[in-house]
Design an enzyme around this catalytic site. Sequence first.
Site, PDB file in Angstrom:
ATOM      1  N   PRO A   1       0.786  -1.221   0.000  1.00  0.00           N
ATOM      2  CA  PRO A   1       0.000   0.000   0.000  1.00  0.00           C
ATOM      3  C   PRO A   1       0.826   1.283   0.000  1.00  0.00           C
ATOM      4  O   PRO A   1       2.035   1.248   0.101  1.00  0.00           O
ATOM      5  CB  PRO A   1      -0.771  -0.129   1.306  1.00  0.00           C
ATOM      6  CG  PRO A   1       0.161  -0.851   2.219  1.00  0.00           C
ATOM      7  CD  PRO A   1       1.051  -1.700   1.355  1.00  0.00           C
ATOM      8  N   CYS A   2       0.118   2.422  -0.122  1.00  0.00           N
ATOM      9  CA  CYS A   2       0.595   3.777   0.186  1.00  0.00           C
ATOM     10  C   CYS A   2       1.243   4.499  -0.995  1.00  0.00           C
ATOM     11  O   CYS A   2       1.846   3.886  -1.870  1.00  0.00           O
ATOM     12  CB  CYS A   2       1.545   3.796   1.377  1.00  0.00           C
ATOM     13  SG  CYS A   2       0.852   3.020   2.855  1.00  0.00           S
ATOM     14  N   THR A   3       1.098   5.832  -0.968  1.00  0.00           N
ATOM     15  CA  THR A   3       1.747   6.744  -1.908  1.00  0.00           C
ATOM     16  C   THR A   3       2.154   7.988  -1.135  1.00  0.00           C
ATOM     17  O   THR A   3       1.375   8.495  -0.320  1.00  0.00           O
ATOM     18  CB  THR A   3       0.816   7.144  -3.061  1.00  0.00           C
ATOM     19  OG1 THR A   3       0.256   5.978  -3.660  1.00  0.00           O
ATOM     20  CG2 THR A   3       1.551   7.949  -4.110  1.00  0.00           C
TER      21      THR A   3
ATOM     22  N   GLU B   1       6.037   4.104   3.991  1.00  0.00           N
ATOM     23  CA  GLU B   1       5.795   3.754   2.604  1.00  0.00           C
ATOM     24  C   GLU B   1       6.468   2.411   2.340  1.00  0.00           C
ATOM     25  O   GLU B   1       7.697   2.307   2.391  1.00  0.00           O
ATOM     26  CB  GLU B   1       6.385   4.825   1.682  1.00  0.00           C
ATOM     27  CG  GLU B   1       6.201   4.572   0.218  1.00  0.00           C
ATOM     28  CD  GLU B   1       4.807   4.947  -0.265  1.00  0.00           C
ATOM     29  OE1 GLU B   1       4.359   4.365  -1.260  1.00  0.00           O
ATOM     30  OE2 GLU B   1       4.180   5.828   0.354  1.00  0.00           O
TER      31      GLU B   1
ATOM     32  N   ARG C   1       2.362   5.614 -10.919  1.00  0.00           N
ATOM     33  CA  ARG C   1       1.938   6.618  -9.939  1.00  0.00           C
ATOM     34  C   ARG C   1       2.913   7.793  -9.886  1.00  0.00           C
ATOM     35  O   ARG C   1       2.495   8.959  -9.818  1.00  0.00           O
ATOM     36  CB  ARG C   1       1.784   5.975  -8.562  1.00  0.00           C
ATOM     37  CG  ARG C   1       0.544   5.114  -8.453  1.00  0.00           C
ATOM     38  CD  ARG C   1       0.399   4.546  -7.045  1.00  0.00           C
ATOM     39  NE  ARG C   1       1.200   3.347  -6.844  1.00  0.00           N
ATOM     40  CZ  ARG C   1       1.592   2.883  -5.658  1.00  0.00           C
ATOM     41  NH1 ARG C   1       1.275   3.545  -4.564  1.00  0.00           N
ATOM     42  NH2 ARG C   1       2.275   1.768  -5.566  1.00  0.00           N
TER      43      ARG C   1
END
Length: 400
Positions: free
Chosen positions: A2-4, A95, A273
């Site tokens: 996960p995560c950005t 992250e 992303r």
Amino acid sequence: MPCTTILVGKNASYDGSTLVARNEDSSNGVFEPKRMRVVHPDEQPRVYTSVLSHLTVELPDNPMRYTSVPDVVPGHGIWAEAGFNELNVGMSATETLTTNERVRGADPLVDYVPAKGNEGEDGYVPAQPGGLGEEDMVTLVLPYAKSARDGVRILGDLLERYGTYENNGIAFSDVDEIWWLETIGGHHWIAKRVPDDAYVTMPNQLGIDSFDLDDAEGAQADHMCSADLRAWMAEWHLDLTLGVEGDGPAVVFNPREAFGSHSDSDHVYNTPRAWYMQRCLNPSDVWDGPDADFTPESDDIPWSRVPERKVTIEDIKYVLSSHYQGTEYDCYGSKGTPATRGAYRPIGINRNSQLAVLQLRSYAQPAYRAVQWMAFGSNSFNALVPLYANVETMPEYYAD
């Protein structure tokens, strides 16, 4: 995974603030609800035991008050994620990052090993604790950090002592600086200061693309690392920089090439992303077609860039809510084909748990300097709300 994350230096932001922002995403197929709380010194443990790795750490007796964004559902740890302490030091953790097989072979991750057999019986082997993880880091570091650099040093010491069972990126901020730390293998780490005039984009992929070992081992103006990094890299032949003479690593090398991954799954899950966030903040570059400077699958998208204009809170919310709108890859759009619209993992997804934007305003009095902007749930459909961090409690709506 996960995560950005996006980080914005003080001379790149609209008002001179340092800005640290990260989506916390639940694991695939899961939604983890979050809440906010203020942790007072008498509530901070003096002996901490992690749930996942069963690691016990003795903590100093002088913690500061700090904000956190823990899990609502109990039973698998705190996962404090993001906050400010009373000295206006911010921390965002973590992250999740990727590395490669050569790094994991040179410095294996420190996994929890359950006990075998029954205590007191023949053949019994006691359990072996694992290392640190996302569950633990804010709780173990933020209450004690006196600056962003100090946070790096504290976490670096813990990593060298206890190790980690996962690779992560962690951001630290104060009113002057932002530092980004990446864990390398089980016990090694690097950290780099975000340039004041630049922003950094981080999907779930090891990101730093230039590192000065001499600075990290000397003045530490912009780089820090684990004490034996140079010798460890040389022993395991990890530096892949071209044109280097001798057996040791180059003074300035590319950690993304040495420690990171460029797998097929990265080109679906991670690099698009970074491509879209930089497309939004540097729109004059060529992002489409055969002459594109970078494509969604480029391995060399820069870690940090100077934006074309100052970055605002609205910009941060937009890129961390994005689903490739305006392109053929927009999963909610009508451009392209069904295949292109489902080609890449978007940033704003249905399992965003929370977004924290940590803003430190140099022009404000220290008591009002730290603002923790918060949004809960899917970022494509929510809004950020600013909350002062130097407080005794959070609003009931967010705390309960």
